[in-house]
Design a protein around this motif. Structure first.
Motif, PDB file in Angstrom:
ATOM      1  N   TRP A   1       8.805   7.824  -3.393  1.00  0.00           N
ATOM      2  CA  TRP A   1       7.853   8.095  -2.313  1.00  0.00           C
ATOM      3  C   TRP A   1       6.858   6.945  -2.200  1.00  0.00           C
ATOM      4  N   LEU A   2       6.358   6.459  -3.336  1.00  0.00           N
ATOM      5  CA  LEU A   2       5.380   5.371  -3.316  1.00  0.00           C
ATOM      6  C   LEU A   2       5.994   4.069  -2.810  1.00  0.00           C
ATOM      7  N   ARG A   3       7.283   3.891  -3.058  1.00  0.00           N
ATOM      8  CA  ARG A   3       7.926   2.666  -2.579  1.00  0.00           C
ATOM      9  C   ARG A   3       8.072   2.639  -1.066  1.00  0.00           C
ATOM     10  N   GLY A   4       7.938   3.788  -0.415  1.00  0.00           N
ATOM     11  CA  GLY A   4       8.081   3.840   1.036  1.00  0.00           C
ATOM     12  C   GLY A   4       7.151   2.877   1.760  1.00  0.00           C
ATOM     13  N   PRO A   5       5.822   2.976   1.565  1.00  0.00           N
ATOM     14  CA  PRO A   5       4.926   2.020   2.230  1.00  0.00           C
ATOM     15  C   PRO A   5       5.205   0.572   1.838  1.00  0.00           C
ATOM     16  N   ALA A   6       5.635   0.356   0.584  1.00  0.00           N
ATOM     17  CA  ALA A   6       5.913  -1.007   0.131  1.00  0.00           C
ATOM     18  C   ALA A   6       7.099  -1.614   0.870  1.00  0.00           C
ATOM     19  N   GLN A   7       8.057  -0.781   1.288  1.00  0.00           N
ATOM     20  CA  GLN A   7       9.230  -1.305   1.972  1.00  0.00           C
ATOM     21  C   GLN A   7       8.910  -1.818   3.371  1.00  0.00           C
ATOM     22  N   VAL A   8       7.746  -1.457   3.918  1.00  0.00           N
ATOM     23  CA  VAL A   8       7.329  -2.058   5.188  1.00  0.00           C
ATOM     24  C   VAL A   8       7.264  -3.572   5.029  1.00  0.00           C
ATOM     25  N   VAL A   9       6.831  -4.025   3.848  1.00  0.00           N
ATOM     26  CA  VAL A   9       6.727  -5.456   3.567  1.00  0.00           C
ATOM     27  C   VAL A   9       7.837  -5.893   2.600  1.00  0.00           C
ATOM     28  N   PHE A  10       8.964  -5.180   2.635  1.00  0.00           N
ATOM     29  CA  PHE A  10      10.189  -5.559   1.926  1.00  0.00           C
ATOM     30  C   PHE A  10      10.077  -5.510   0.410  1.00  0.00           C
ATOM     31  N   GLN A  11       9.262  -4.606  -0.108  1.00  0.00           N
ATOM     32  CA  GLN A  11       9.116  -4.486  -1.555  1.00  0.00           C
ATOM     33  C   GLN A  11       9.560  -3.105  -2.010  1.00  0.00           C
ATOM     34  N   GLY A  12      10.192  -3.051  -3.177  1.00  0.00           N
ATOM     35  CA  GLY A  12      10.599  -1.788  -3.764  1.00  0.00           C
ATOM     36  C   GLY A  12       9.802  -1.483  -5.002  1.00  0.00           C
ATOM     37  N   ASN A  13       8.515  -1.654  -4.934  1.00  0.00           N
ATOM     38  CA  ASN A  13       7.644  -1.553  -6.096  1.00  0.00           C
ATOM     39  C   ASN A  13       6.613  -0.449  -5.862  1.00  0.00           C
ATOM     40  N   ALA A  14       6.569   0.521  -6.785  1.00  0.00           N
ATOM     41  CA  ALA A  14       5.688   1.678  -6.609  1.00  0.00           C
ATOM     42  C   ALA A  14       4.216   1.284  -6.652  1.00  0.00           C
ATOM     43  N   LEU A  15       3.852   0.325  -7.517  1.00  0.00           N
ATOM     44  CA  LEU A  15       2.461  -0.116  -7.580  1.00  0.00           C
ATOM     45  C   LEU A  15       2.043  -0.767  -6.270  1.00  0.00           C
ATOM     46  N   CYS A  16       2.931  -1.552  -5.702  1.00  0.00           N
ATOM     47  CA  CYS A  16       2.661  -2.150  -4.388  1.00  0.00           C
ATOM     48  C   CYS A  16       2.407  -1.057  -3.362  1.00  0.00           C
ATOM     49  N   GLY A  17       3.237  -0.010  -3.379  1.00  0.00           N
ATOM     50  CA  GLY A  17       3.048   1.102  -2.448  1.00  0.00           C
ATOM     51  C   GLY A  17       1.732   1.817  -2.657  1.00  0.00           C
ATOM     52  N   ALA A  18       1.342   2.006  -3.918  1.00  0.00           N
ATOM     53  CA  ALA A  18       0.071   2.677  -4.214  1.00  0.00           C
ATOM     54  C   ALA A  18      -1.114   1.871  -3.683  1.00  0.00           C
ATOM     55  N   LEU A  19      -1.053   0.542  -3.839  1.00  0.00           N
ATOM     56  CA  LEU A  19      -2.137  -0.302  -3.343  1.00  0.00           C
ATOM     57  C   LEU A  19      -2.177  -0.307  -1.809  1.00  0.00           C
ATOM     58  N   ILE A  20      -1.019  -0.200  -1.186  1.00  0.00           N
ATOM     59  CA  ILE A  20      -0.989  -0.118   0.279  1.00  0.00           C
ATOM     60  C   ILE A  20      -1.595   1.204   0.745  1.00  0.00           C
ATOM     61  N   ILE A  21      -1.318   2.285   0.041  1.00  0.00           N
ATOM     62  CA  ILE A  21      -1.934   3.569   0.386  1.00  0.00           C
ATOM     63  C   ILE A  21      -3.451   3.475   0.239  1.00  0.00           C
ATOM     64  N   ALA A  22      -3.910   2.823  -0.827  1.00  0.00           N
ATOM     65  CA  ALA A  22      -5.353   2.608  -0.983  1.00  0.00           C
ATOM     66  C   ALA A  22      -5.902   1.802   0.186  1.00  0.00           C
ATOM     67  N   ALA A  23      -5.156   0.780   0.607  1.00  0.00           N
ATOM     68  CA  ALA A  23      -5.581  -0.042   1.744  1.00  0.00           C
ATOM     69  C   ALA A  23      -5.671   0.782   3.017  1.00  0.00           C
ATOM     70  N   LEU A  24      -4.747   1.696   3.204  1.00  0.00           N
ATOM     71  CA  LEU A  24      -4.768   2.562   4.393  1.00  0.00           C
ATOM     72  C   LEU A  24      -6.064   3.365   4.461  1.00  0.00           C
ATOM     73  N   PHE A  25      -6.482   3.903   3.320  1.00  0.00           N
ATOM     74  CA  PHE A  25      -7.711   4.701   3.320  1.00  0.00           C
ATOM     75  C   PHE A  25      -8.944   3.814   3.468  1.00  0.00           C
ATOM     76  N   VAL A  26      -8.931   2.653   2.833  1.00  0.00           N
ATOM     77  CA  VAL A  26     -10.066   1.733   2.973  1.00  0.00           C
ATOM     78  C   VAL A  26     -10.222   1.306   4.425  1.00  0.00           C
ATOM     79  N   GLY A  27      -9.124   0.915   5.052  1.00  0.00           N
ATOM     80  CA  GLY A  27      -9.191   0.463   6.435  1.00  0.00           C
ATOM     81  C   GLY A  27      -9.539   1.576   7.397  1.00  0.00           C
ATOM     82  N   ALA A  28      -8.971   2.761   7.174  1.00  0.00           N
ATOM     83  CA  ALA A  28      -9.247   3.887   8.075  1.00  0.00           C
ATOM     84  C   ALA A  28     -10.688   4.353   7.961  1.00  0.00           C
ATOM     85  N   ILE A  29     -11.212   4.394   6.749  1.00  0.00           N
ATOM     86  CA  ILE A  29     -12.606   4.794   6.559  1.00  0.00           C
ATOM     87  C   ILE A  29     -13.545   3.769   7.199  1.00  0.00           C
ATOM     88  N   ALA A  30     -13.221   2.488   7.041  1.00  0.00           N
ATOM     89  CA  ALA A  30     -14.065   1.435   7.614  1.00  0.00           C
ATOM     90  C   ALA A  30     -14.137   1.535   9.131  1.00  0.00           C
TER      91      ALA A  30
END
Length: 345
Positions: free
Chosen positions: A24-53
């Motif tokens: 599930w976490l790799r899903g957002p990472a695959q937008v940028v061609f990555q299959g890494n769960a940590l990458c996906g977790a950081l992208i989810i964090a980015a989504l909330f940071v950007g949306a809140i801003a």
């Protein structure tokens, strides 16, 4: 006769195992061609940071909803388990959810439409990949573009969808560029990260920084190409007189970012010839972006990642070989097994 795609409720049996959660976490990472769960977790964090801003937290929740619905749909349809583990069911749905809540009102009917559209991306991706694989390329984010365009176009008639932020329909005019040569109201480093954030429909340099951190955790070469794509895309757009407000918001950078990662690290191993090919692709994407902006203006739709898809197809379809030592048949129909310097985690 054995059927490969059978709707099977048993496919949702192990949704919350550790490997499934990583998928599930790799899903957002695959937008940028990555299959890494940590990458996906950081992208989810980015989504909330950007949306809140931006004061629109529903954009982040929409992306999460799209990720969950599209991934769940893959389980229900009993699609190949390896695809789910790699996050390939979720990346189009993530983008659909972010786009739906960016352009439509956060209403009950809007959320229901988001669920339908996100679910559709899973089987639309299967269908488009089947068509594209005959030409040895991937559907990329085309399922997201197609499904979202249909949803947003429908909102012009289905007024309860409340298309609050869609562009106004207008005939394209060179007058759009009259204020182009005014100074960009942000510094260039901030502009680079803002362009990366726009991949996920965010307008936040801090969110872009988190996405780049995610790329670094997965594949440093992909992070480098994301920065190059944003910088070169923005620079070319400014050089050719693109509207200042669009460049300052990163709108001429996000498709070049994706093209850069695709050609620079996902589908080709980094070599001098392939790097020059990727740089040419980045420049071409800016022109394709401007052309798409002109094409969609009369119908009042955003271009989304269509410029990236078209440009990347045009650069992959020739099936050029940049490494003489590799004699295997060239096939760009998938990337998740060959796009990582570090192993998938």
């Amino acid at each position: 006769m054995k059927h490969t795609n059978i709707i099977n409720a048993e496919g949702i049996g192990n949704l919350f195992s550790l490997e499934s959660v990583k998928g599930w976490l790799r899903g957002p990472a695959q937008v940028v061609f990555q299959g890494n769960a940590l990458c996906g977790a950081l992208i989810i964090a980015a989504l909330f940071v950007g949306a809140i801003a931006s004061g629109r937290i529903e954009v982040a929740w929409g992306a999460i909803a799209g990720l969950c619905i599209s991934t769940l749909t893959g389980h229900i349809l009993a699609l190949p388990k390896s695809q789910g583990e790699a996050g390939l069911w979720g990346f189009n749905g993530t983008l659909v959810g972010a786009a739906a809540m960016t352009y439509l009102g956060s209403t009950v009917l809007g959320w229901i439409a988001l669920v339908l559209c996100a679910a559709m991306t899973t089987w639309v991706r299967t269908a488009l990949d089947r068509l594209c694989s005959a030409h040895k390329v991937s559907s990329l984010t085309a399922p997201f573009v197609l499904c979202t365009w249909l949803l947003l176009a429908a909102s012009r008639q289905l007024v309860e969808l409340d298309s609050i932020a869609l562009p106004l329909s207008s005939l394209p005019s060179s007058a759009w560029g009259m204020a182009t040569h005014r100074a960009i109201p942000v510094n260039f480093l901030e502009l680079i990260f803002r362009g990366v954030s726009q991949v996920f429909l965010l307008d936040s340099w801090l969110a872009g920084g988190l996405i780049v951190m995610g790329l670094l955790a997965s594949n440093p070469m992909a992070a480098l190409w994301a920065i190059v794509g944003s910088a070169l895309g923005s620079g070319v757009a400014l050089l050719y007189g693109a509207p200042t407000h669009a460049v300052a918001s990163g709108l001429y950078a996000f498709s070049p970012v994706l093209t850069a990662i695709a050609l620079g690290s996902a589908f080709y191993r980094p070599t001098l010839p392939s790097s020059l090919w990727a740089l040419l692709g980045i420049v071409a994407t800016v022109f394709v972006q401007a052309a798409f902006d002109t094409f969609v203006a009369p119908v009042g739709l955003p271009t989304l990642t269509a410029p990236f898809c078209l440009t990347t197809w045009l650069f992959l379809l020739p099936l050029y070989r940049f490494e003489a030592s590799h004699t295997d048949p060239i096939n760009h129909s998938t990337w998740h097994r060959k796009s990582h310097i570090r192993p998938i985690k």
